[in-house]
Design a protein around this motif. Structure first.
Motif, PDB file in Angstrom:
ATOM      1  N   PHE A  90       0.827  -1.200   0.000  1.00 35.88           N
ATOM      2  CA  PHE A  90       0.000   0.000   0.000  1.00 35.88           C
ATOM      3  C   PHE A  90       0.867   1.258   0.000  1.00 35.88           C
ATOM      4  CE2 PHE A  90      -2.224   3.402   2.266  1.00 35.88           C
ATOM      5  CZ  PHE A  90      -3.353   3.534   1.469  1.00 35.88           C
ATOM      6  N   ARG A 129      -9.308   1.731  -6.312  1.00 33.70           N
ATOM      7  CA  ARG A 129      -9.326   1.636  -4.845  1.00 33.70           C
ATOM      8  C   ARG A 129     -10.757   1.485  -4.357  1.00 33.70           C
ATOM      9  NH1 ARG A 129      -7.230   6.369  -0.653  1.00 33.70           N
ATOM     10  NH2 ARG A 129      -6.854   5.007   1.162  1.00 33.70           N
ATOM     11  N   SER A 131     -13.818   1.743  -2.183  1.00 32.14           N
ATOM     12  CA  SER A 131     -14.190   2.693  -1.142  1.00 32.14           C
ATOM     13  C   SER A 131     -14.528   1.970   0.154  1.00 32.14           C
ATOM     14  CB  SER A 131     -15.397   3.521  -1.598  1.00 32.14           C
ATOM     15  OG  SER A 131     -15.887   4.319  -0.537  1.00 32.14           O
ATOM     16  N   ARG A 132     -13.924   2.402   1.240  1.00 29.75           N
ATOM     17  CA  ARG A 132     -14.220   1.793   2.534  1.00 29.75           C
ATOM     18  C   ARG A 132     -15.602   2.183   3.030  1.00 29.75           C
ATOM     19  NH1 ARG A 132      -8.803   3.331   5.770  1.00 29.75           N
ATOM     20  NH2 ARG A 132      -8.985   5.139   4.409  1.00 29.75           N
ATOM     21  N   CYS A 163      -3.732  -5.148  -3.863  1.00 22.85           N
ATOM     22  CA  CYS A 163      -3.213  -4.771  -2.543  1.00 22.85           C
ATOM     23  C   CYS A 163      -4.305  -5.002  -1.515  1.00 22.85           C
ATOM     24  CB  CYS A 163      -2.769  -3.309  -2.545  1.00 22.85           C
ATOM     25  SG  CYS A 163      -2.329  -2.676  -0.897  1.00 22.85           S
ATOM     26  N   GLU A 167      -8.154  -2.482   5.904  1.00 20.99           N
ATOM     27  CA  GLU A 167      -9.417  -2.349   5.192  1.00 20.99           C
ATOM     28  C   GLU A 167      -9.227  -1.968   3.729  1.00 20.99           C
ATOM     29  OE1 GLU A 167     -11.991   0.305   7.251  1.00 20.99           O
ATOM     30  OE2 GLU A 167     -12.009  -0.858   9.103  1.00 20.99           O
ATOM     31  N   GLU A 168      -7.993  -1.800   3.297  1.00 21.42           N
ATOM     32  CA  GLU A 168      -7.718  -1.409   1.921  1.00 21.42           C
ATOM     33  C   GLU A 168      -7.805  -2.613   0.984  1.00 21.42           C
ATOM     34  OE1 GLU A 168      -7.386   1.487   0.696  1.00 21.42           O
ATOM     35  OE2 GLU A 168      -6.984   2.763   2.434  1.00 21.42           O
ATOM     36  N   LYS A 169      -8.561  -2.441  -0.109  1.00 22.95           N
ATOM     37  CA  LYS A 169      -8.636  -3.453  -1.163  1.00 22.95           C
ATOM     38  C   LYS A 169      -8.479  -2.714  -2.491  1.00 22.95           C
ATOM     39  CE  LYS A 169     -11.484  -6.591   1.515  1.00 22.95           C
ATOM     40  NZ  LYS A 169     -11.382  -5.751   2.731  1.00 22.95           N
ATOM     41  N   ILE A 170      -7.398  -2.985  -3.194  1.00 23.16           N
ATOM     42  CA  ILE A 170      -7.016  -2.222  -4.373  1.00 23.16           C
ATOM     43  C   ILE A 170      -6.635  -3.180  -5.507  1.00 23.16           C
ATOM     44  CG2 ILE A 170      -5.360  -0.543  -5.293  1.00 23.16           C
ATOM     45  CD1 ILE A 170      -5.056   0.529  -2.427  1.00 23.16           C
TER      46      ILE A 170
END
Length: 418
Positions: A90, A129, A131-132, A163, A167-170
């Protein structure tokens, strides 16, 4: 089995507690509220654990971090081999996008933003990316990872990796300098950059990408969201199909499937899919037909007015076909070209693709033969789907296509299949 046993014990205990206090507690609201809160926390914990099990990371023999999906994911069929996908840090993606600066934004959709990034080695990438804040997108993220990581074709966008940190999902893709097709064909000064030969190359490239998905790849893929904003253009204006978040893998001899969760974009969905939840190769063919007619006319299927005596581009094309006046439909910048007969032939192929009944539509290999003149005598098209009546009211459009780099603008509608 553990979760089922735990659930049974959990609910049995609290219902027993409720009945025990039946004669002593007049107001049972407190206990009921406590049960609801406890169940909510339990469900959140269970979902979190499931997500952790679905997505795992590991290190390959070369010491590089890779992604692996586990069998816990109920979207993965038993006979499909799971793929490994490179993982990006990230921190490196944040540096590549100048901390996701708005000036690097390429587009926006229902699931988040897409940014242009430059890696330290000079490579340009596109970064989607998730969105959370979005309640949607997790299943689509997983689905895209499993589908597109298996595919390699010159007319499909390439997924470099992903990635997953906190909580990041990219998702990381190859960068397309000319962004998406809709930026060129709908009311833009860029329309003039697309002469007929370039438009035909785009139409043919999309068809060949679909042929790979439907017939030539080792997995049969139904895209389910083919539209102008999901066609990306490279530096030479070659088309690449993108956004496989809604795609479905067909196994074995499976030819058709049903769903209660209809996903797609208003104006591109076939009648049997929008109204009955049935999808197949022919539902992608219908979407391709709509896209073909949009490329030639320079107009969206959904942007028509009553004074034009049609409710859609399909209705307008059918009206002109019945009047033997298809030439009126051609976009002005290619109207004066010396390829009018070829253009008219392509319009006829588009009308064959959007016929109302599934069995009337040609398959994608036949379409390519028609487009390139290998099949000389075309059958007369029958009336397109949705012509002469309004679009179904239970299909709510979110066609606010602000995206210039394929982020889904989708419709989520729950229906009862008939």
């Amino acid at each position: 089995m553990f979760f089922l046993f735990f659930s049974f014990c959990f609910f049995f205990f609290f219902f027993f507690l409720l009945s025990t206090y039946d004669h002593h507690v007049k107001d049972k609201t407190t206990i009921l509220v406590f049960i609801i809160i406890a169940v909510s926390f339990w469900w959140k914990w269970r979902t979190h654990k499931r997500e952790k099990k679905i997505i795992t990371t590991m290190t390959n023999k070369k010491g590089k971090k890779i992604l692996k999906l586990t069998r816990e994911d109920d979207m993965i069929e038993d006979d499909i081999k799971l793929e490994e996908l490179p993982l990006y840090d990230f921190e490196k993606l944040a540096i590549a996008t100048n901390n996701f600066d708005i000036n690097n934004k390429l587009g926006q959709g229902g699931f988040g933003l897409v940014y242009k990034g430059n890696l330290l080695n000079g490579q340009e990438i596109a970064i989607k990316r998730l969105s959370r804040a979005s309640n949607q997108g997790y299943e689509e993220f997983i689905n895209e990872v499993r589908v597109i990581s298996k595919l390699q074709h010159r007319n499909l966008v390439r997924l470099y990796g992903c990635c997953i940190e906190g909580e990041e999902k990219i998702l990381i893709y190859e960068y397309m300098p000319n962004l998406s097709l809709d930026a060129f064909i709908f009311g833009s000064a860029k329309q003039e950059l697309l002469d007929w030969r370039k438009r035909f190359n785009i139409i043919d490239g999309i068809a060949r990408g679909l042929l790979y998905l439907h017939r030539d790849s080792r997995l049969k893929i139904i895209h389910r969201d083919l539209k102008a904003s999901n066609i990306l253009l490279d530096k030479d204006l070659n088309p690449k199909i993108s956004d496989f978040g809604m795609a479905r893998i067909f196994c074995g001899n499976e030819a058709q499937a049903n769903t209660l969760r209809v996903v797609g974009t208003y104006g591109y969905m076939s009648p049997e899919y929008a109204m009955q939840g049935q999808f197949s190769e022919k539902s992608d063919v219908f979407s391709f037909g709509v896209l073909l007619l949009e490329i030639i006319s320079g107009r969206r299927n959904t942007e028509f007015y009553h004074h034009e005596e049609a409710i859609s581009l399909l209705g307008f094309a059918w009206k002109l076909w019945m009047e033997d006046n298809l030439i009126t439909m051609i976009e002005p910048t290619i109207y004066e070209s010396c390829y009018q007969q070829e253009i008219l032939r392509c319009i006829e192929v588009g009308l064959l693709c959007v016929q109302e009944f599934v069995n009337d539509r040609p398959n994608i290999s036949t379409i390519i033969s028609m487009l390139n003149g290998a099949i000389v005598d075309l059958p007369s098209p029958k009336e397109p789907g949705f012509v002469g009546r309004p679009y179904e009211k239970n299909i709510d459009s979110s066609q606010q296509n602000l995206d210039k780099y394929s982020i889904n603008s989708v419709t989520f509608t729950t229906i009862i299949a008939r």
